[in-house]
Scaffold this active site. Structure first.
Site, PDB file in Angstrom:
ATOM      1  N   CYS A  95      91.588  28.093 -28.427  1.00 28.50           N
ATOM      2  CA  CYS A  95      91.119  27.420 -29.637  1.00 28.50           C
ATOM      3  C   CYS A  95      90.294  28.396 -30.460  1.00 28.50           C
ATOM      4  O   CYS A  95      89.446  29.093 -29.916  1.00 28.50           O
ATOM      5  CB  CYS A  95      90.268  26.216 -29.230  1.00 28.50           C
ATOM      6  SG  CYS A  95      89.614  25.298 -30.629  1.00 28.50           S
ATOM      7  N   HIS A 137      96.460  18.896 -29.524  1.00 30.48           N
ATOM      8  CA  HIS A 137      95.227  19.694 -29.552  1.00 30.48           C
ATOM      9  C   HIS A 137      94.494  19.498 -30.887  1.00 30.48           C
ATOM     10  O   HIS A 137      93.284  19.263 -30.908  1.00 30.48           O
ATOM     11  CB  HIS A 137      95.587  21.177 -29.337  1.00 30.48           C
ATOM     12  CG  HIS A 137      94.423  22.116 -29.405  1.00 30.48           C
ATOM     13  ND1 HIS A 137      93.952  22.795 -28.306  1.00 30.48           N
ATOM     14  CD2 HIS A 137      93.631  22.485 -30.450  1.00 30.48           C
ATOM     15  CE1 HIS A 137      92.911  23.534 -28.681  1.00 30.48           C
ATOM     16  NE2 HIS A 137      92.708  23.377 -29.973  1.00 30.48           N
ATOM     17  N   GLU A 138      95.236  19.563 -31.990  1.00 29.05           N
ATOM     18  CA  GLU A 138      94.611  19.450 -33.315  1.00 29.05           C
ATOM     19  C   GLU A 138      94.136  18.029 -33.597  1.00 29.05           C
ATOM     20  O   GLU A 138      93.089  17.830 -34.216  1.00 29.05           O
ATOM     21  CB  GLU A 138      95.563  19.930 -34.415  1.00 29.05           C
ATOM     22  CG  GLU A 138      96.037  21.375 -34.294  1.00 29.05           C
ATOM     23  CD  GLU A 138      94.926  22.401 -34.126  1.00 29.05           C
ATOM     24  OE1 GLU A 138      93.796  22.142 -34.582  1.00 29.05           O
ATOM     25  OE2 GLU A 138      95.182  23.451 -33.519  1.00 29.05           O
ATOM     26  N   HIS A 141      90.825  17.425 -32.266  1.00 27.44           N
ATOM     27  CA  HIS A 141      89.766  17.918 -33.158  1.00 27.44           C
ATOM     28  C   HIS A 141      89.361  16.838 -34.156  1.00 27.44           C
ATOM     29  O   HIS A 141      88.188  16.674 -34.467  1.00 27.44           O
ATOM     30  CB  HIS A 141      90.243  19.138 -33.958  1.00 27.44           C
ATOM     31  CG  HIS A 141      90.114  20.440 -33.227  1.00 27.44           C
ATOM     32  ND1 HIS A 141      88.911  20.923 -32.784  1.00 27.44           N
ATOM     33  CD2 HIS A 141      91.038  21.368 -32.867  1.00 27.44           C
ATOM     34  CE1 HIS A 141      89.104  22.096 -32.185  1.00 27.44           C
ATOM     35  NE2 HIS A 141      90.387  22.390 -32.218  1.00 27.44           N
TER      36      HIS A 141
HETATM   37 ZN   LIG Z   1      91.307  24.024 -31.389  1.00 25.46          ZN
END
Ligand SMILES: [Zn+2]
Length: 173
Positions: A95, A137-138, A141
């Site tokens: 990341c 993953h995004e 966030h």
């Molecule tokens: Zn990330």
């Protein structure tokens, strides 16, 4: 314009990002800046919160087999919702907000994504492999979550130790 990327343990990374309601020139310029920032940082994905904008925007540019990234393969994803996640896949994730740390993380193997494009049009895509992983993953966030939160207790401890040491080394150099 390349934007500064915020890194762990910046508390802003814990913020839940807000829905986008205006798809105007300001958003388009921001998406262009996000692309530049991602490419110059050698990332394959970037969420708006990583450049300190807590809005539900992410971009992805999955490399081809030779590892090359092409602008035309960039996907701009706004207000995403995952449907029908299936199976599991494990991949060594990193990341841009947790520089220098990579760990195996389990994700859904396939999914359908509903989202808006930069003009506010509804779009759908089917994702598997690295694209499916990067999307999850995004989107984490956007929920204020980092991949390190998925680590087991022992691996998390190991991370904290290694990360603190790396921060200290950076300060001293
Ligand atoms: Zn990330």
């Amino acid at each position: 314009m390349k934007l500064p990327i915020i890194t762990y343990p910046d508390k802003l990374l814990k913020t839940r990002s807000q829905e986008v309601t205006t798809f105007d020139q300001t958003l388009h310029a921001f998406l262009d800046d996000m692309f530049e920032t991602m490419m110059e940082s050698n990332g394959i994905g970037l969420a708006a919160i990583q450049v300190a904008h807590p809005i539900r925007v992410l971009i992805l540019c999955i490399p081809d087999e030779e590892g090359n990234q092409f602008k035309e393969n960039t996907i701009e994803i706004i207000n995403p919702v995952i449907h029908n996640p299936q199976g599991t896949i494990i991949y060594q994730e990193g990341c841009l907000s947790v520089p220098g740390f990579y760990e195996d993380i389990e994700r859904f193997a396939t999914l359908t994504l509903h989202y808006r494009d930069r003009h506010g049009n509804e779009s759908t895509l089917e994702a598997n492999e690295l694209l499916a992983i990067a999307i999850q993953h995004e989107i984490d966030h956007l929920e204020g979550k980092l991949f390190i939160e998925k680590l087991t207790y022992n691996r998390r401890k190991k991370f904290e130790k290694e990360y603190k040491r790396a921060l200290k080394e950076k300060k001293n150099s």
